[in-house]
Design an enzyme around this catalytic site. Structure first.
Site, PDB file in Angstrom:
ATOM      1  N   HIS A 180       2.304  -3.692 -34.502  1.00  0.00           N
ATOM      2  CA  HIS A 180       2.068  -3.579 -33.013  1.00  0.00           C
ATOM      3  C   HIS A 180       1.248  -2.327 -32.969  1.00  0.00           C
ATOM      4  O   HIS A 180       1.458  -1.235 -32.137  1.00  0.00           O
ATOM      5  CB  HIS A 180       3.284  -3.477 -32.268  1.00  0.00           C
ATOM      6  CG  HIS A 180       2.799  -3.599 -30.669  1.00  0.00           C
ATOM      7  ND1 HIS A 180       3.970  -4.162 -29.771  1.00  0.00           N
ATOM      8  CD2 HIS A 180       1.625  -3.312 -29.950  1.00  0.00           C
ATOM      9  CE1 HIS A 180       3.278  -3.941 -28.410  1.00  0.00           C
ATOM     10  NE2 HIS A 180       2.266  -3.644 -28.456  1.00  0.00           N
ATOM     11  N   GLU A 220      10.496  -7.438 -31.019  1.00  0.00           N
ATOM     12  CA  GLU A 220      10.182  -6.199 -31.844  1.00  0.00           C
ATOM     13  C   GLU A 220      11.404  -5.099 -31.296  1.00  0.00           C
ATOM     14  O   GLU A 220      11.759  -5.210 -30.217  1.00  0.00           O
ATOM     15  CB  GLU A 220       8.949  -5.432 -31.274  1.00  0.00           C
ATOM     16  CG  GLU A 220       7.682  -6.330 -31.804  1.00  0.00           C
ATOM     17  CD  GLU A 220       6.519  -5.835 -31.311  1.00  0.00           C
ATOM     18  OE1 GLU A 220       6.594  -4.713 -30.745  1.00  0.00           O
ATOM     19  OE2 GLU A 220       5.511  -6.380 -31.218  1.00  0.00           O
ATOM     20  N   ARG A 248       0.946  -9.664 -26.702  1.00  0.00           N
ATOM     21  CA  ARG A 248       2.388  -9.646 -26.593  1.00  0.00           C
ATOM     22  C   ARG A 248       3.058 -10.620 -27.447  1.00  0.00           C
ATOM     23  O   ARG A 248       2.776 -11.826 -27.413  1.00  0.00           O
ATOM     24  CB  ARG A 248       3.053  -9.622 -25.116  1.00  0.00           C
ATOM     25  CG  ARG A 248       2.622  -8.422 -24.577  1.00  0.00           C
ATOM     26  CD  ARG A 248       3.456  -6.859 -24.681  1.00  0.00           C
ATOM     27  NE  ARG A 248       3.261  -5.960 -24.096  1.00  0.00           N
ATOM     28  CZ  ARG A 248       2.212  -4.893 -24.153  1.00  0.00           C
ATOM     29  NH1 ARG A 248       1.466  -4.998 -25.146  1.00  0.00           N
ATOM     30  NH2 ARG A 248       2.150  -3.960 -23.384  1.00  0.00           N
TER      31      ARG A 248
END
Length: 385
Positions: A253, A236, A207
């Site tokens: 991601h 993000e 993360r």
């Protein structure tokens, strides 16, 4: 029965339409009014599932097709008697393959022999364990750190985080935890990053908030021989342009976005939903994944086993194919950057795992066959295509 699903989830309409009426929505824009007559909600990480979204709705099943669930208030679901389904470990192989691809790319660029380096793995859940198994197959020395797992009595040989940060390669695989005895938000802050070698390779596929990005920028500036690989970012989809410019490999991601992992995630929650709704699981509905364009390569010409394995890995998946498109975000206007990042994720192409690749070794007997098979490749000894 009405089933609201994130439209970007592969195979979801095909599977869940056998259970009810599927309504497709943009996962980032699902709001409470979309759920006022819904029974089931199927999401990805881009949807925050909490009281504000669900209170007053008839939703009785929430499922995320992802491995992590930090985007879901599971305590609220439990208190509200809403059943929860997830797919822990569904993308573990995909992420481990991404890390291995990144390491082979950087090893080629920096003329490194990975078998001579040490790797620190922080977080030994499904993904960290998969990576550890891959690296052990290749004979690479690993140091592991996972205090919660160690507390539960795991038999892994754990090390203090300070020791792990002293390795040549550091790979992060922890959930984003903001409170409690083992918080991971900004786990790598300025103080901890000061203990990282100036020549280290640092990889984050967990993360974005696990690394303090301001501290990371300073580290990169003071350690030009280092290499940073980021698949996850703070804030993000509106990620830092400054950081994007400076990392060695940057992706939107998608480390866990192999088509195999996506199907496994959707199929896992579909089976759980069937059980919860007391419906039979029809295995004939399992979708077929397209074959990769390149599904066979000849490795007979590579003398060193590690070179043959490098070619097999990068032929199956070369992370640079995903890094180059994200760098195009640097040329996008401020108002369009978030949409650009999201589009790269939502329109991600088919990517197969090692298990879809066949390699020819033409009679080699130096141990590389065993390594490739353990990594998941199919091996034959005939040349040609």
């Amino acid at each position: 029965m009405k089933i609201v699903v994130d439209q970007a989830i592969p195979f979801v309409a095909q599977l869940f339409s056998t259970l009810g009426d599927v309504v497709l929505c943009d996962g980032r824009e699902i709001v409470r009014s979309d759920l006022l007559d819904a029974d089931v909600l199927i999401v990805r990480t881009v949807t925050r599932v909490n009281r504000d979204l669900l209170e007053g709705t008839p939703v009785r099943l929430v499922a995320t097709v992802t491995s992590g669930d930090d985007h879901v208030d599971t305590q609220y679901l439990q208190d509200s008697n809403i059943h929860f389904a997830s797919a822990p470990g569904c993308n573990a192989r995909s992420v481990a393959e991404y890390v291995l691809s990144s390491l082979f790319v950087l090893a080629g660029q920096k003329q490194l022999d990975l078998t001579e380096l040490s790797v620190g793995i922080i977080g030994c859940g499904h993904v960290g364990t998969s990576l550890y198994q891959f690296l052990r197959i290749l004979g690479i020395r690993c140091l592991l750190n996972d205090p919660p797992l160690q507390l539960r009595g795991s038999a892994y040989p754990f090390h203090r985080i300070e020791e792990v940060l002293g390795t040549d390669i550091i790979s992060l695989h922890v959930p984003l935890v903001k409170t409690g005895p083992y918080p991971t938000r900004h786990l790598l802050d300025r103080e901890r990053m000061a203990g990282i070698s100036k020549q280290a390779i640092l990889i984050n596929t967990s993360r974005g908030g696990v690394i303090d990005e301001a501290a990371l920028l300073d580290f990169i500036d003071t350690a030009p021989q280092s290499s940073v690989v980021l698949d996850v970012w703070e804030n993000e989809p509106l990620i830092s342009n400054g950081l994007l410019q400076k990392v060695a490999i940057s992706t939107p991601h998608i480390a866990g976005y192999s088509t195999d992992a996506k199907l496994l995630g959707t199929w896992t929650v579909f089976r759980q939903a069937c059980r919860f709704l007391n419906k039979p699981v029809d295995n004939s509905t399992l979708p077929v994944i397209p074959e990769p364009e390149l599904n066979r390569i000849d490795l007979a010409e590579y003398n060193k086993p590690i070179d043959a394995i490098q070619m097999a890995v990068l032929s199956s998946y070369d992370v640079r194919t995903d890094s180059s498109p994200l760098r195009g975000m640097l040329d996008v206007s401020q108002n369009s950057r978030a949409a650009y990042f999201s589009d790269l994720r939502n329109k991600y192409p088919v990517r197969r795992e090692f298990t879809a690749m066949t390699v020819s070794l033409a009679g080699r007997s130096d141990g590389v066959q065993e390594q490739l098979v353990k990594l998941g490749f199919k091996v034959v000894h005939q040349t040609g295509h």
